[in-house]
Motif scaffolding. Structure first.
Motif, short mmCIF file in Angstrom:
data_model
loop_
_atom_site.label_atom_id
_atom_site.label_comp_id
_atom_site.label_asym_id
_atom_site.label_seq_id
_atom_site.Cartn_x
_atom_site.Cartn_y
_atom_site.Cartn_z
N THR A 1 2.94 2.39 3.12
CA THR A 1 2.36 2.35 4.46
C THR A 1 2.15 0.92 4.93
O THR A 1 1.88 0.69 6.11
CB THR A 1 1.01 3.09 4.48
OG1 THR A 1 0.10 2.45 3.57
CG2 THR A 1 1.17 4.55 4.12
N ASP B 1 -7.49 2.93 1.73
CA ASP B 1 -6.20 2.36 2.08
C ASP B 1 -6.23 0.85 1.90
O ASP B 1 -7.00 0.18 2.59
CB ASP B 1 -5.84 2.73 3.51
CG ASP B 1 -4.42 2.35 3.89
OD1 ASP B 1 -3.76 1.59 3.15
OD2 ASP B 1 -3.95 2.82 4.94
N PHE C 1 -4.26 5.99 -2.77
CA PHE C 1 -3.29 4.93 -2.51
C PHE C 1 -3.09 4.08 -3.75
O PHE C 1 -4.04 3.78 -4.47
CB PHE C 1 -3.78 4.03 -1.37
CG PHE C 1 -3.90 4.72 -0.06
CD1 PHE C 1 -2.84 4.74 0.83
CD2 PHE C 1 -5.07 5.38 0.28
CE1 PHE C 1 -2.95 5.40 2.04
CE2 PHE C 1 -5.19 6.04 1.50
CZ PHE C 1 -4.13 6.05 2.38
N ALA D 1 0.88 -1.18 0.00
CA ALA D 1 0.00 0.00 0.00
C ALA D 1 0.91 1.22 0.00
O ALA D 1 1.79 1.35 0.85
CB ALA D 1 -0.89 0.00 1.24
N ARG E 1 0.91 5.42 -0.19
CA ARG E 1 0.15 6.67 -0.12
C ARG E 1 0.72 7.63 -1.16
O ARG E 1 1.92 7.92 -1.18
CB ARG E 1 0.25 7.28 1.27
CG ARG E 1 -0.66 8.51 1.46
CD ARG E 1 -0.53 9.12 2.85
NE ARG E 1 0.80 9.69 3.05
CZ ARG E 1 1.76 9.17 3.82
NH1 ARG E 1 1.55 8.08 4.50
NH2 ARG E 1 2.93 9.76 3.93
N SER F 1 -2.07 0.40 -4.96
CA SER F 1 -2.08 -0.97 -4.46
C SER F 1 -1.24 -1.80 -5.43
O SER F 1 -1.53 -1.83 -6.63
CB SER F 1 -3.52 -1.49 -4.41
OG SER F 1 -3.52 -2.86 -4.13
#
Length: 187
Positions: A63, A183, A160, A17, A19, A162
């Motif tokens: 994150t 998130d 975010f 993940a 940001r 992925s």
């Protein structure tokens, strides 16, 4: 004499993940580079005369997972096929074939099922030498870049990336990439 263990290390999978902190975008149209070269070494008759591409450069910080939290990423998403038909592969195109080019099958509960040999991923990711930054460049269908730009244009909303990473030996491949408003670590 003890035998050496010849097992290959198992593939490692990691869901990342990231940001999003900033991005840059560009779009372009041009004549095919092969037309402008005096000796087009890689030109093929099925290449298109006009090329169109959109590029999105996204920077962010990981994150999740905790072991990789704080690592920096620079992702380049290019909306362009490298070769004509790149995004039109079918499962038949990646079916495993024997030495004679005949499709290979296996039998499961009396039924013949094809054996597939998929590509290792859609792009590979590597750490920049001398810096603590991961680089990723991926070619995608142009529509995905447009969809990502729509999400990035929304004001005051954290976004975010992925990434689904697969490590094969010493190389890391990306199996999927997505841009989202939630998130991925919380899903």
């Amino acid at each position: 004499m003890a035998k050496k263990n010849s097992k290959h290390p198992a593939d490692e999978y990691t869901f990342l993940a990231i940001r999003v902190e900033r991005y840059n975008a560009s779009a372009e149209a041009s004549l095919n580079l092969d037309l402008k070269m005096s000796r087009p070494l890689f030109a093929r008759d099925d290449h298109l005369v006009y090329t169109f591409a959109s590029t999105l450069k996204i920077s962010g910080v990981s994150t999740y997972p905790e072991s990789r939290a704080g690592e920096r990423y620079e992702v380049t998403v290019r909306g362009e096929a490298i070769h004509a038909g790149d995004f039109n592969l079918t499962l038949r195109d990646v079916q495993k074939r024997d030495a004679h080019g005949v499709p290979v099958y296996r039998t499961y509960r009396g039924e013949r099922l094809p054996i597939y040999q998929p590509p290792p991923g859609i792009a590979f990711i590597e750490r920049r030498r001398g810096e603590a930054i991961w680089d990723l460049g991926v070619f995608v269908a142009p529509r995905l870049v447009s969809d990502m730009l729509v999400l990035l244009a929304q004001p005051h909303r954290p976004l975010f990336l992925s990434l689904h990473e697969k490590k094969l030996g010493r190389q890391r491949w990306i199996e999927s990439i997505g841009l989202q408003t939630t998130d991925p670590a919380e899903e």
